[in-house]
Design an enzyme around this catalytic site. Structure first.
Site, PDB file in Angstrom:
ATOM      1  N   ALA A 162      12.889  22.476  47.317  1.00  0.00           N
ATOM      2  CA  ALA A 162      14.090  23.255  47.010  1.00  0.00           C
ATOM      3  C   ALA A 162      13.813  24.086  45.756  1.00  0.00           C
ATOM      4  O   ALA A 162      12.754  23.951  45.151  1.00  0.00           O
ATOM      5  CB  ALA A 162      15.263  22.314  46.784  1.00  0.00           C
ATOM      6  N   CYS A 163      14.761  24.910  45.372  1.00  0.00           N
ATOM      7  CA  CYS A 163      14.643  25.759  44.190  1.00  0.00           C
ATOM      8  C   CYS A 163      14.173  24.954  42.971  1.00  0.00           C
ATOM      9  O   CYS A 163      14.725  23.889  42.733  1.00  0.00           O
ATOM     10  CB  CYS A 163      15.993  26.391  43.890  1.00  0.00           C
TER      11      CYS A 163
END
Lengths: 83, 182
Positions: free
Chosen positions: A21-22
């Site tokens: 994820a980010c």
């Protein structure tokens, strides 16, 4: 580029960042860009929605040419040409 | 007349040079203060993301956030009673931080950690390791270390960890385009 054109692109290097994820995909792209030559095409696979906005901004900042993205069922393919 | 123009050009060149020198760099300066799990996650995500964007990163760890840089496997020697008590009460390393909201005696924090794993969000420990690899500069407030009674030998093996004062932070911030206090 149209989505059709993008789907037929043959990338010189594919980065699979679907497991992160980010800011994972951005970090993966940054790491991988060192592996390819100027003018070559890199493809980033991401399951993180934000990446679609982040990669073009990154390209804009560091000078690579952002080619666009193609959405698939569970992830997105993003393309860029190294400056 | 030509002489006058030449003098004006010289004057302008001098001013441009001065302006260029005072121009902030492509650099972000982050003060990590709170030591809350959620806020420190945000700080580390911004720091690592900034490196991906080719931006230099200077972090200044002060007050509660310094506890996050303690290595749980190490201990400091020669502490007085107050320092020992502080050391005992404060989190020993990044894995012991708590949420700033909805901690609920640790239940909220545990739930968030499960969610983060499920959603493949990097943990604070992973982010710290990535930050080290990417060259995120971490400076620790010497005064906070002293106040909390932390010893240098109990801190993380982070590349080029430095112990500085407020002057160093200000000098870094002065030349940074982005400033954050988290």
């Amino acid at each position: 580029m149209t989505t059709e054109e993008l789907k037929n692109i043959k990338a010189d290097f594919v980065v699979d960042a679907r497991g992160t994820a980010c800011p994972g995909p951005l970090l993966a792209a940054k790491k991988a860009i060192g592996e390819i030559e100027s003018g070559e095409i890199m493809e980033i696979l991401s399951a993180d929605e934000g990446t679609k906005h982040d990669i073009p901004r990154w390209c804009d900042k560091v000078g690579h040419e952002y080619l666009g993205f193609a959405d698939l069922d569970s992830y997105t393919r993003l393309f860029l040409k190294k400056a | 007349m030509p002489n006058e123009i030449e003098a004006q050009v010289a004057e302008l060149e001098k001013k441009i040079k001065l302006l260029q020198k005072n121009q902030p760099k492509d650099q972000i300066s982050i003060i990590a203060f709170s030591g809350d799990l959620d806020k420190m996650l945000a700080a580390m995500i911004i720091a690592t993301g900034a490196r991906a964007m080719d931006t230099e990163v200077k972090m200044f760890f002060t007050f509660w956030a310094t506890a996050m840089l303690r290595d749980p496997k190490k201990t400091g020697k020669g502490k007085d009673l107050m320092s020992k008590m502080f050391g005992f009460m404060l989190p020993k390393g990044s894995s012991k931080l708590k949420l700033s909201k909805m901690n609920m005696c640790g239940m909220g924090t545990s739930m968030l950690k499960v969610l983060m794993k499920k959603k493949r969000v990097s943990s604070l420990e992973e982010l710290l390791a990535i930050a080290g690899e990417l060259g995120v500069e971490i400076n620790v407030c010497e005064m906070s270390m002293d106040l909390m009674g932390f010893k240098r030998e109990e801190m993380l093996d982070y590349p080029n960890l430095k112990y500085v004062g407020v002057g160093s932070y200000l000098a870094d911030a002065d030349e940074s385009r982005i400033q954050l206090f988290i």
